[in-house]
Every structure is written in C-alpha cells, then in structure tokens.
Design an enzyme around this catalytic site. Structure first.
Site, PDB file in Angstrom:
ATOM      1  N   ASP A  10      10.679  36.259 -52.517  1.00  0.00           N
ATOM      2  CA  ASP A  10       9.255  36.016 -52.726  1.00  0.00           C
ATOM      3  C   ASP A  10       9.106  35.264 -54.040  1.00  0.00           C
ATOM      4  O   ASP A  10       9.933  35.396 -54.940  1.00  0.00           O
ATOM      5  CB  ASP A  10       8.517  37.358 -52.779  1.00  0.00           C
ATOM      6  CG  ASP A  10       7.032  37.210 -53.048  1.00  0.00           C
ATOM      7  OD1 ASP A  10       6.394  36.312 -52.462  1.00  0.00           O
ATOM      8  OD2 ASP A  10       6.507  37.998 -53.851  1.00  0.00           O
ATOM      9  N   ASP A  12       5.766  34.814 -56.095  1.00  0.00           N
ATOM     10  CA  ASP A  12       4.862  35.450 -57.050  1.00  0.00           C
ATOM     11  C   ASP A  12       5.224  36.915 -57.245  1.00  0.00           C
ATOM     12  O   ASP A  12       5.208  37.702 -56.308  1.00  0.00           O
ATOM     13  CB  ASP A  12       3.414  35.325 -56.568  1.00  0.00           C
ATOM     14  CG  ASP A  12       3.025  33.881 -56.308  1.00  0.00           C
ATOM     15  OD1 ASP A  12       3.483  33.010 -57.061  1.00  0.00           O
ATOM     16  OD2 ASP A  12       2.282  33.628 -55.352  1.00  0.00           O
ATOM     17  N   ASP A 125       7.799  41.898 -53.929  1.00  0.00           N
ATOM     18  CA  ASP A 125       7.198  42.939 -54.771  1.00  0.00           C
ATOM     19  C   ASP A 125       6.044  43.654 -54.089  1.00  0.00           C
ATOM     20  O   ASP A 125       5.438  44.548 -54.674  1.00  0.00           O
ATOM     21  CB  ASP A 125       6.738  42.353 -56.106  1.00  0.00           C
ATOM     22  CG  ASP A 125       5.645  41.317 -55.942  1.00  0.00           C
ATOM     23  OD1 ASP A 125       5.695  40.531 -54.973  1.00  0.00           O
ATOM     24  OD2 ASP A 125       4.738  41.263 -56.789  1.00  0.00           O
TER      25      ASP A 125
END
Length: 165
Positions: A10, A12, A125
């Site tokens: 990922d 961000d 996240d």
C-alpha cells in the site's frame, strides 16, 4: 514469468507518511482522530492543496525495506486514489518514481478494490477497499506484530526462508 512470490505494498501509510504530512499541513484543525478517513482532511486537500499526494514524505525505513524486498519478491504498489481528486492519480505515479526510481517503475496499480488482485502478500495499514477480501496474506502495517518495517522484514525472512542482512 517470475517465480518470486507477489507482494503488494500500500502507498499511503505504508510507503508514504500520509498522516504525518496531513497533521503538519492541518495543524489548525483540532480533533483529528482519524487523519486518513477524515472528511475535513479530504475537503482541505480538494480545496487547498490539490497536489498533496506528490508532497508526502517516506515512512521511516520504507526505501531500505523495498530495496531488500525487491530481491526476494515481485513487488507492486497497490493504492486507492481519491476519487474526487483527479490529481491524486498522477501525483501518486510521480511520487513513486521520485522516491523509488527503477525499483517500482511501472509497478503502480490504482484501484478501489484491492481484493480483486491475486498475490501472496499485501502490506496495508488498513482493512478497507477490499483488503479483507484479498486471497493472500494481509500484513497489517502498524499493528502488532507488524509495528514497523523491521518487524515485517524479520517476519517475511523467517516465513519465506531468506537471510535478512
């Protein structure tokens, strides 16, 4: 065709420090409990800083970790752009090239449903945008036991039997 396992990263919150940059830019907004999913932040980005995604700093140890992981896995960046901000699409691509150069060149996939992709691992996240439907293993960045990049490298090296220098 590569025989390496496929690992998605990922952007961000995993490679790019979205939260730190948002807090720095938005210190005038009080009570930012969830920066990544906060409508005030999204509104500010749309209205005041349309190239927010091009300005994100790296997460600590992200570059070093991607360099190590690229030796053992076929890497791709899997990111969800802001639908209401067309600039986020191009800025994410530019950011990847500026921060990682040839390591992740032509390896960016933009989607709002990460569960559609096939692969062995997804380091993310959060559990949104289809992450919970990803068929491989979700490594939840920032949550125990994967609090940081060093913990993730240690886990993957032990699981897939490669040496962490």
């Amino acid at each position: 065709m590569s025989s390496k396992k496929i690992l998605y990263l990922d952007m961000d919150g995993v490679l790019a420090d979205y939260s730190a940059h948002a807090l720095e830019e938005l210190n005038e907004i009080e009570h930012l409990d969830n920066v990544e999913n906060n409508e005030l932040v999204k509104e500010w980005i749309r209205d005041k800083n349309r190239h927010f995604y091009a300005q994100l700093p790296l997460v600590k140890d992200a570059l070093k970790s991607v360099e190590i992981l690229s030796e053992h896995y076929e890497l791709y960046v899997l990111s969800t752009p802001m639908w209401t901000l067309p600039e986020s699409y191009s800025d994410k691509r530019i950011w990847i090239e500026e921060k990682f150069g040839n390591l992740l060149k032509k390896k960016l996939i933009l989607t709002h449903n990460k569960g559609l992709l096939k692969g062995d691992y997804l380091i993310d996240d959060r559990k949104v945008h289809g992450v919970s439907k990803f068929e491989g293993e979700h490594i939840w960045f920032g949550q125990a036991p994967f609090e940081n990049w060093n913990a993730i490298l240690q886990y993957l090296s032990e699981k897939d039997h490669w040496q962490l220098n």
